[in-house]
Design a protein around this motif. Structure first.
Motif, short mmCIF file in Angstrom:
data_model
loop_
_atom_site.label_atom_id
_atom_site.label_comp_id
_atom_site.label_asym_id
_atom_site.label_seq_id
_atom_site.Cartn_x
_atom_site.Cartn_y
_atom_site.Cartn_z
N ALA A 95 3.79 56.75 130.34
CA ALA A 95 2.91 57.16 129.23
C ALA A 95 2.95 56.14 128.10
O ALA A 95 1.92 55.78 127.52
CB ALA A 95 3.31 58.54 128.72
N GLN A 96 4.14 55.63 127.77
CA GLN A 96 4.26 54.62 126.73
C GLN A 96 3.56 53.33 127.14
O GLN A 96 2.92 52.67 126.32
CB GLN A 96 5.74 54.34 126.43
CG GLN A 96 6.45 55.48 125.74
CD GLN A 96 7.94 55.24 125.63
OE1 GLN A 96 8.56 54.64 126.53
NE2 GLN A 96 8.53 55.72 124.54
N ARG A 116 1.00 53.04 129.16
CA ARG A 116 -0.45 53.26 129.09
C ARG A 116 -0.94 53.18 127.65
O ARG A 116 -1.99 52.63 127.37
CB ARG A 116 -0.81 54.60 129.70
CG ARG A 116 -0.74 54.61 131.20
CD ARG A 116 -1.15 55.96 131.76
NE ARG A 116 -1.11 55.93 133.21
CZ ARG A 116 -1.11 56.99 133.98
NH1 ARG A 116 -1.14 58.20 133.43
NH2 ARG A 116 -1.07 56.88 135.28
N ARG A 117 -0.17 53.77 126.71
CA ARG A 117 -0.56 53.68 125.30
C ARG A 117 -0.55 52.25 124.81
O ARG A 117 -1.44 51.81 124.07
CB ARG A 117 0.35 54.55 124.44
CG ARG A 117 -0.03 56.02 124.46
CD ARG A 117 0.79 56.76 123.48
NE ARG A 117 2.13 56.81 124.05
CZ ARG A 117 2.90 57.88 124.11
NH1 ARG A 117 2.50 58.99 123.56
NH2 ARG A 117 4.07 57.86 124.66
N LEU A 118 0.47 51.48 125.23
CA LEU A 118 0.55 50.07 124.85
C LEU A 118 -0.62 49.29 125.43
O LEU A 118 -1.24 48.46 124.75
CB LEU A 118 1.89 49.48 125.31
CG LEU A 118 2.13 48.02 124.96
CD1 LEU A 118 2.19 47.84 123.45
CD2 LEU A 118 3.42 47.53 125.60
N LEU A 121 -3.58 50.51 126.25
CA LEU A 121 -4.78 50.94 125.55
C LEU A 121 -4.86 50.27 124.18
O LEU A 121 -5.93 49.78 123.78
CB LEU A 121 -4.80 52.46 125.39
CG LEU A 121 -5.98 53.06 124.63
CD1 LEU A 121 -7.30 52.73 125.33
CD2 LEU A 121 -5.82 54.55 124.47
N ALA A 122 -3.76 50.22 123.45
CA ALA A 122 -3.75 49.56 122.14
C ALA A 122 -4.10 48.07 122.28
O ALA A 122 -4.85 47.52 121.47
CB ALA A 122 -2.39 49.73 121.48
#
Length: 127
Positions: free
Chosen positions: A4-5, A7-9, A11-12
């Motif tokens: 999850a982390q 994927r967030r990275l 996306l950012a």
């Protein structure tokens, strides 16, 4: 690092890359007049060439194709209490303004009360 982390990275990073590679939009502010405490502005339905600017002391001014019309669209300075955050606060045109000629004004009256009044533009007045 969790999935999850990650994927967030990712996306950012994608958003940052998109923002950095997007062409810069060029905007330029163009003065269209001087006003006394302008507080609101609108375009009336069916009148894209007219910009209506509310002045807090109690007038609504019209700019027709960026040129100020000599007389105000509305003058309620004698009804509005202009002090601090009081006076003419906002206005709105009825959705059927082209045919009904009705508009609404929100202001603080001389007694210090908030008031909403309906007005109707004259049928013979081009504004």
């Amino acid at each position: 690092m969790t999935l999850a982390q990650f994927r967030r990275l990712l996306l950012a990073a994608a958003i940052a890359t998109t923002l950095l590679s997007a062409p810069a939009l060029a905007y330029q502010a163009v003065p269209v007049g001087t006003f006394t405490n302008p507080i609101d502005m609108r375009v009336a339905p069916g009148q894209p060439g007219n910009l209506y600017v509310a002045e807090q002391p109690g007038k609504i001014i019209v700019l027709r194709n960026d040129v100020r019309v000599s007389r105000p669209f509305l003058d309620i300075e004698d009804l509005a209490l202009f002090a601090d955050e009081q006076g003419l606060l906002s206005f709105a045109f009825a959705p059927d303004y082209e045919t009904s000629r009705r508009f609404y004004v929100l202001y603080v009256n001389n007694a210090g009360n908030v008031e909403v009044d309906e007005f109707k533009r004259s049928g013979t007045d081009p504004l």
